[in-house]
Design a protein around this motif. Structure first.
Motif, PDB file in Angstrom:
ATOM      1  N   ALA A 189       0.846  -1.195   0.000  1.00 38.84           N
ATOM      2  CA  ALA A 189       0.000   0.000   0.000  1.00 38.84           C
ATOM      3  C   ALA A 189       0.878   1.240   0.000  1.00 38.84           C
ATOM      4  O   ALA A 189       1.981   1.235   0.562  1.00 38.84           O
ATOM      5  N   LEU A 190       0.389   2.274  -0.640  1.00 45.65           N
ATOM      6  CA  LEU A 190       1.099   3.554  -0.708  1.00 45.65           C
ATOM      7  C   LEU A 190       0.507   4.491   0.341  1.00 45.65           C
ATOM      8  O   LEU A 190      -0.697   4.735   0.361  1.00 45.65           O
ATOM      9  N   LEU A 191       1.365   4.997   1.214  1.00 52.72           N
ATOM     10  CA  LEU A 191       0.947   5.959   2.229  1.00 52.72           C
ATOM     11  C   LEU A 191       1.616   7.294   1.944  1.00 52.72           C
ATOM     12  O   LEU A 191       2.679   7.347   1.332  1.00 52.72           O
ATOM     13  N   THR A 192       1.003   8.360   2.426  1.00 52.77           N
ATOM     14  CA  THR A 192       1.587   9.690   2.297  1.00 52.77           C
ATOM     15  C   THR A 192       1.763  10.268   3.697  1.00 52.77           C
ATOM     16  O   THR A 192       1.001   9.950   4.612  1.00 52.77           O
ATOM     17  N   HIS A 193       2.779  11.117   3.839  1.00 51.86           N
ATOM     18  CA  HIS A 193       3.000  11.742   5.131  1.00 51.86           C
ATOM     19  C   HIS A 193       2.126  12.981   5.231  1.00 51.86           C
ATOM     20  O   HIS A 193       2.221  13.887   4.408  1.00 51.86           O
ATOM     21  N   HIS A 194       1.258  13.018   6.236  1.00 47.54           N
ATOM     22  CA  HIS A 194       0.375  14.154   6.475  1.00 47.54           C
ATOM     23  C   HIS A 194       1.129  15.126   7.380  1.00 47.54           C
ATOM     24  O   HIS A 194       1.334  14.860   8.572  1.00 47.54           O
ATOM     25  N   ALA A 195       1.548  16.243   6.805  1.00 48.33           N
ATOM     26  CA  ALA A 195       2.408  17.178   7.533  1.00 48.33           C
ATOM     27  C   ALA A 195       1.731  17.754   8.777  1.00 48.33           C
ATOM     28  O   ALA A 195       2.358  17.853   9.839  1.00 48.33           O
ATOM     29  N   LYS A 196       0.453  18.128   8.666  1.00 50.83           N
ATOM     30  CA  LYS A 196      -0.227  18.756   9.800  1.00 50.83           C
ATOM     31  C   LYS A 196      -0.420  17.790  10.964  1.00 50.83           C
ATOM     32  O   LYS A 196      -0.334  18.179  12.118  1.00 50.83           O
ATOM     33  N   LEU A 197      -0.697  16.520  10.661  1.00 54.07           N
ATOM     34  CA  LEU A 197      -0.914  15.535  11.716  1.00 54.07           C
ATOM     35  C   LEU A 197       0.357  14.761  12.056  1.00 54.07           C
ATOM     36  O   LEU A 197       0.384  14.031  13.048  1.00 54.07           O
TER      37      LEU A 197
ATOM     38  N   TRP B  82       1.670   8.978   8.881  1.00 53.24           N
ATOM     39  CA  TRP B  82       1.599   8.345   7.573  1.00 53.24           C
ATOM     40  C   TRP B  82       0.184   7.811   7.398  1.00 53.24           C
ATOM     41  O   TRP B  82      -0.297   7.032   8.223  1.00 53.24           O
ATOM     42  N   LEU B  83      -0.483   8.240   6.326  1.00 50.10           N
ATOM     43  CA  LEU B  83      -1.884   7.894   6.094  1.00 50.10           C
ATOM     44  C   LEU B  83      -2.129   7.540   4.630  1.00 50.10           C
ATOM     45  O   LEU B  83      -1.344   7.908   3.756  1.00 50.10           O
ATOM     46  N   GLN B  84      -3.242   6.890   4.382  1.00 48.25           N
ATOM     47  CA  GLN B  84      -3.677   6.683   3.011  1.00 48.25           C
ATOM     48  C   GLN B  84      -4.108   8.048   2.463  1.00 48.25           C
ATOM     49  O   GLN B  84      -4.540   8.907   3.216  1.00 48.25           O
ATOM     50  N   PRO B  85      -3.959   8.285   1.150  1.00 47.00           N
ATOM     51  CA  PRO B  85      -4.362   9.577   0.605  1.00 47.00           C
ATOM     52  C   PRO B  85      -5.872   9.772   0.704  1.00 47.00           C
ATOM     53  O   PRO B  85      -6.641   8.813   0.626  1.00 47.00           O
ATOM     54  N   GLY B  86      -6.262  11.002   0.885  1.00 45.88           N
ATOM     55  CA  GLY B  86      -7.685  11.321   0.973  1.00 45.88           C
ATOM     56  C   GLY B  86      -7.878  12.769   1.335  1.00 45.88           C
ATOM     57  O   GLY B  86      -6.908  13.507   1.533  1.00 45.88           O
ATOM     58  N   GLY B  87      -9.133  13.168   1.415  1.00 42.98           N
ATOM     59  CA  GLY B  87      -9.387  14.555   1.756  1.00 42.98           C
ATOM     60  C   GLY B  87     -10.850  14.889   1.878  1.00 42.98           C
ATOM     61  O   GLY B  87     -11.729  14.022   1.850  1.00 42.98           O
TER      62      GLY B  87
END
Length: 141
Positions: free
Chosen positions: A68-76, A79-84
């Motif tokens: 799985a590909l995770l992205t680093h959420h700078a504000k939190l 490392w999370l799955q992409p979304g918004g």
């Protein structure tokens, strides 16, 4: 008339949540919490709803579903799955797919299934002028 349109916008998500089979007791409680929120808030897709709002996320996986590909959420700082945020868009699967493309830079992404993969409701801490609130996250594969 506006009330009917607002319910009609929520109806597909409510139906999808009702069809979704949770993985475990925790997800069962999350699904119930999200259903109650969506049923109770005509503006559940709006980021301006300060108590919380629906968000769409995508588990981006390789074809064998072994990575799985995770992205680093700078504000939190997680490392999370992409979304918004849905920002008023009631097509949560479309939001998840759009956000996955925007956040990863990948093109040609597609849903494995139009069905919900998993759900979660989680607290977002206050930051600046934005108060603490809940993300009612609908996730797709």
């Amino acid at each position: 008339m506006a009330g009917n349109r607002q319910f009609e916008a929520r109806a597909p998500l409510i139906a999808a949540l009702e069809r979704h089979t949770p993985f475990d007791p925790h997800e069962t409680s999350m699904r119930a919490r999200i259903l109650e929120f969506v049923r109770s808030n005509a503006d559940c897709f709006e980021r301006s709803l300060m108590t919380g709002h629906v968000t769409g996320s995508a588990w981006v996986v390789n074809p064998l579903r072994t990575h799985a590909l995770l992205t680093h959420h700078a504000k939190l700082n997680k490392w999370l799955q992409p979304g918004g945020h849905c920002d008023g868009d009631s097509d949560v699967a479309g939001v998840a797919l759009r956000e996955a493309g925007e956040e990863t830079g990948l093109s040609g992404l597609r849903l494995w299934s139009a069905s919900i993969f998993d759900v979660d409701a989680h607290e977002i801490p206050a930051r600046g002028v934005e108060p603490a609130h809940v993300h009612y996250d609908i996730r797709y594969l």
